[in-house]
Motif scaffolding. Structure first.
Motif, PDB file in Angstrom:
ATOM      1  N   ASP A   3       0.875  -1.355  -0.069  1.00  0.00           N
ATOM      2  CA  ASP A   3      -0.032  -0.037  -0.072  1.00  0.00           C
ATOM      3  C   ASP A   3       0.804   1.184  -0.043  1.00  0.00           C
ATOM      4  N   PHE A   4       2.049   0.985  -0.642  1.00  0.00           N
ATOM      5  CA  PHE A   4       2.690   2.348  -0.789  1.00  0.00           C
ATOM      6  C   PHE A   4       2.152   3.453  -1.864  1.00  0.00           C
ATOM      7  N   ILE A   5       1.515   2.862  -2.832  1.00  0.00           N
ATOM      8  CA  ILE A   5       0.625   3.634  -3.727  1.00  0.00           C
ATOM      9  C   ILE A   5      -0.780   3.008  -3.324  1.00  0.00           C
ATOM     10  N   ASP A   6      -1.594   4.216  -3.320  1.00  0.00           N
ATOM     11  CA  ASP A   6      -2.998   4.038  -3.161  1.00  0.00           C
ATOM     12  C   ASP A   6      -3.823   3.859  -4.667  1.00  0.00           C
ATOM     13  N   ALA A   7      -3.907   2.856  -5.132  1.00  0.00           N
ATOM     14  CA  ALA A   7      -4.472   2.833  -6.592  1.00  0.00           C
ATOM     15  C   ALA A   7      -6.071   3.107  -6.561  1.00  0.00           C
ATOM     16  N   ILE A  32      16.200  -2.076  -2.538  1.00  0.00           N
ATOM     17  CA  ILE A  32      14.828  -1.533  -2.096  1.00  0.00           C
ATOM     18  C   ILE A  32      14.014  -2.605  -2.518  1.00  0.00           C
ATOM     19  N   HIS A  33      12.948  -3.162  -1.537  1.00  0.00           N
ATOM     20  CA  HIS A  33      12.266  -4.503  -1.631  1.00  0.00           C
ATOM     21  C   HIS A  33      10.700  -3.905  -1.646  1.00  0.00           C
ATOM     22  N   TYR A  34      10.071  -4.416  -2.740  1.00  0.00           N
ATOM     23  CA  TYR A  34       8.568  -3.992  -2.299  1.00  0.00           C
ATOM     24  C   TYR A  34       7.563  -5.127  -2.553  1.00  0.00           C
ATOM     25  N   THR A  35       6.883  -5.240  -1.549  1.00  0.00           N
ATOM     26  CA  THR A  35       5.799  -6.219  -1.549  1.00  0.00           C
ATOM     27  C   THR A  35       4.464  -5.683  -1.561  1.00  0.00           C
ATOM     28  N   PRO A  36       3.860  -5.945  -2.643  1.00  0.00           N
ATOM     29  CA  PRO A  36       2.521  -5.275  -2.772  1.00  0.00           C
ATOM     30  C   PRO A  36       1.473  -5.703  -1.683  1.00  0.00           C
ATOM     31  N   GLY A  37       0.213  -4.682  -1.427  1.00  0.00           N
ATOM     32  CA  GLY A  37      -0.853  -4.919  -0.731  1.00  0.00           C
ATOM     33  C   GLY A  37      -2.169  -4.891  -1.616  1.00  0.00           C
ATOM     34  N   ASN A  38      -3.196  -4.858  -0.593  1.00  0.00           N
ATOM     35  CA  ASN A  38      -4.324  -4.708  -1.202  1.00  0.00           C
ATOM     36  C   ASN A  38      -4.770  -3.461  -2.145  1.00  0.00           C
ATOM     37  N   HIS A  39      -3.946  -2.267  -1.740  1.00  0.00           N
ATOM     38  CA  HIS A  39      -4.454  -0.865  -2.376  1.00  0.00           C
ATOM     39  C   HIS A  39      -3.283  -1.291  -3.748  1.00  0.00           C
ATOM     40  N   ASP A  40      -2.359  -1.531  -3.667  1.00  0.00           N
ATOM     41  CA  ASP A  40      -1.532  -1.675  -4.842  1.00  0.00           C
ATOM     42  C   ASP A  40      -1.353  -3.194  -5.535  1.00  0.00           C
ATOM     43  N   ASP A  41      -2.329  -3.796  -5.632  1.00  0.00           N
ATOM     44  CA  ASP A  41      -2.391  -5.290  -5.561  1.00  0.00           C
ATOM     45  C   ASP A  41      -1.973  -5.561  -7.261  1.00  0.00           C
ATOM     46  N   TYR A  42      -2.277  -4.337  -8.182  1.00  0.00           N
ATOM     47  CA  TYR A  42      -1.924  -4.686  -9.554  1.00  0.00           C
ATOM     48  C   TYR A  42      -0.519  -5.019  -9.799  1.00  0.00           C
ATOM     49  N   LEU A  43       0.138  -4.574  -8.851  1.00  0.00           N
ATOM     50  CA  LEU A  43       1.787  -5.034  -9.025  1.00  0.00           C
ATOM     51  C   LEU A  43       1.863  -6.431  -8.963  1.00  0.00           C
ATOM     52  N   ARG A  44       0.981  -7.000  -8.509  1.00  0.00           N
ATOM     53  CA  ARG A  44       1.177  -8.743  -8.227  1.00  0.00           C
ATOM     54  C   ARG A  44       0.709  -9.500  -9.796  1.00  0.00           C
ATOM     55  N   HIS A  45       0.304  -8.504 -10.736  1.00  0.00           N
ATOM     56  CA  HIS A  45      -0.408  -9.075 -11.949  1.00  0.00           C
ATOM     57  C   HIS A  45       0.637  -8.741 -13.264  1.00  0.00           C
ATOM     58  N   VAL A  46       1.659  -8.090 -12.908  1.00  0.00           N
ATOM     59  CA  VAL A  46       2.523  -7.523 -13.890  1.00  0.00           C
ATOM     60  C   VAL A  46       3.393  -8.634 -14.258  1.00  0.00           C
ATOM     61  N   ASP A  47       3.737  -8.913 -15.683  1.00  0.00           N
ATOM     62  CA  ASP A  47       4.748  -9.716 -16.052  1.00  0.00           C
ATOM     63  C   ASP A  47       6.137  -9.000 -15.966  1.00  0.00           C
ATOM     64  N   TRP A  48       6.585  -8.733 -14.749  1.00  0.00           N
ATOM     65  CA  TRP A  48       7.823  -7.871 -14.692  1.00  0.00           C
ATOM     66  C   TRP A  48       9.205  -8.464 -15.570  1.00  0.00           C
ATOM     67  N   PRO A  49       9.438  -9.525 -15.900  1.00  0.00           N
ATOM     68  CA  PRO A  49      10.437  -9.940 -16.613  1.00  0.00           C
ATOM     69  C   PRO A  49      10.355  -9.240 -18.151  1.00  0.00           C
ATOM     70  N   GLU A  50       9.105  -8.884 -18.655  1.00  0.00           N
ATOM     71  CA  GLU A  50       8.987  -8.486 -19.780  1.00  0.00           C
ATOM     72  C   GLU A  50       9.281  -6.987 -19.824  1.00  0.00           C
ATOM     73  N   VAL A  51       9.291  -6.224 -18.755  1.00  0.00           N
ATOM     74  CA  VAL A  51       9.298  -4.857 -18.744  1.00  0.00           C
ATOM     75  C   VAL A  51      10.535  -4.247 -17.860  1.00  0.00           C
ATOM     76  N   ALA A  52      10.868  -4.962 -16.866  1.00  0.00           N
ATOM     77  CA  ALA A  52      12.087  -4.570 -16.038  1.00  0.00           C
ATOM     78  C   ALA A  52      13.286  -4.261 -16.673  1.00  0.00           C
ATOM     79  N   GLU A  53      13.884  -3.108 -16.325  1.00  0.00           N
ATOM     80  CA  GLU A  53      14.958  -2.713 -16.894  1.00  0.00           C
ATOM     81  C   GLU A  53      16.407  -3.002 -16.106  1.00  0.00           C
ATOM     82  N   SER A  54      16.152  -3.013 -14.701  1.00  0.00           N
ATOM     83  CA  SER A  54      17.379  -3.251 -13.878  1.00  0.00           C
ATOM     84  C   SER A  54      16.716  -3.745 -12.347  1.00  0.00           C
ATOM     85  N   ASN A  55      17.561  -3.757 -11.682  1.00  0.00           N
ATOM     86  CA  ASN A  55      17.207  -4.352 -10.284  1.00  0.00           C
ATOM     87  C   ASN A  55      17.013  -3.434  -9.259  1.00  0.00           C
TER      88      ASN A  55
END
Length: 331
Positions: free
Chosen positions: A82-86, A116-139
């Motif tokens: 819930d770092f971001i409140d979508a 920096i480690h980010y674990t999504p919550g219920n207000h930013d749970d859209y992050l759980r459904h992103v195919d990050w290997p397809e869009v990530a540029e770095s770590n």
């Protein structure tokens, strides 16, 4: 700028010392201010854990969080959901300049070597459904359903938002959405009432905080939250579990169930939030974990001498990339 980890634990660092050092929660009653200040002077911050910042909510205390992060450069920074409140951003977009300053600070920390480690919550749970290997540029930012952090002295701490254990969130999502809307309205009314009370020189009333915590305690009871938290910590062979979601700052030793009285008793930390509270957990250089209440300034960790942020309202290229990726999948 984000590396996705599958829905499984990711061990962050191996232990470097034997298992020593207490867990605690700071408050004004722990020690007198002079003793506390002398104690702090011998410790450095290795890790910072924060949750429920709710960027997008007008009442988020981002200025206080930014002030803290501006003066510290930890080895690890955990954004525990819930770092971001979508939900709020979908209802009414709100992104003031101070939010970009916060993202600039995250980019600075990443450049300085902070993991920096980010674990999504219920207000930013859209992050759980992103195919990050397809869009990530770095770590620079690692996103995962949960992490297992190992303290300097070798204790294992499982870190996740905690909405996974909320029965209402999982089985009555519509009710949670209504609650978000009502809570946002209540916060606005609460602040307006308190402005009037301040003008009348009367003591402020935290109606929204009281109702929020009462509701969350009911949710915990209905969901069997603490029992599930204890079980999850034991399943991951961890000495402690760190969550957000409930918005009630807590440090508690969890009791085993009656049918297994000899089971492990992990420590449970709830990080609180940056809306009604201003709380975070830090790991010091000796492995001690402490829940800090920023309404008790005598207990706030001292600033790191090497860290003087230059963050401004203008997004740096690294911060802009982090922002783009953190919004990927929101829709």
């Amino acid at each position: 700028m984000i590396t996705f980890l599958p829905n499984q634990s990711s061990t962050v660092l191996p232990p470097r010392r034997r298992r020593t050092g207490p867990f605690s929660r700071s408050s004004a009653t722990v020690a007198p201010a002079k003793v506390a200040a002398a104690h702090r002077a011998t410790r450095s911050v290795r890790s910072i854990f924060i949750s429920d910042v709710h960027l997008g909510l007008r009442h988020a205390q981002v200025d206080r969080l930014l002030s803290f992060l501006n003066s510290h450069s930890p080895e690890h920074l955990y954004l525990v959901g819930d770092f971001i409140d979508a939900r709020v951003l979908h209802m009414q977009p709100y992104w003031p300049p101070i939010y970009d300053r916060l993202l600039n600070r995250l980019a600075e920390l990443a450049a300085e070597g902070t993991a920096i480690h980010y674990t999504p919550g219920n207000h930013d749970d859209y992050l759980r459904h992103v195919d990050w290997p397809e869009v990530a540029e770095s770590n620079d930012v690692t996103v995962g359903e949960q992490f297992v952090h190992e303290t300097v002295d070798g204790r294992r701490v499982v870190v996740l938002h905690g909405d996974q254990f909320d029965k209402v969130e999982r089985q009555a999502h519509w009710l949670s959405l209504i609650g978000t809307f009502l809570y946002t309205m209540l916060l606005t009314a609460d602040r307006a009432i308190n402005r009037v009370l301040k003008w009348l020189r009367m003591k402020p009333r935290r109606i929204s905080r009281y109702l929020k915590q009462t509701t969350k305690r009911m949710v915990q009871w209905v969901s069997g939250f603490k029992s599930k938290v204890r079980q999850h910590a034991c399943e991951n062979d961890c000495d402690a579990i760190v969550c957000g979601h409930i918005h009630i700052p807590t440090v508690r030793r969890l009791s085993p169930t009656s049918d297994n009285p000899d089971a492990k008793r992990p420590l449970y930390f709830n990080l609180g939030d940056w809306v009604e509270n201003a709380t975070a957990m830090v790991e010091y250089g000796n492995g001690e974990l402490e829940l800090i209440d920023f309404d008790q300034p005598d207990r706030v960790p001292p600033a790191s001498a090497k860290s003087q942020s230059q963050a401004t309202d203008q997004l740096t290229p690294k911060a802009a990339a982090i922002k783009r990726h953190l919004f990927t999948g929101m829709g």
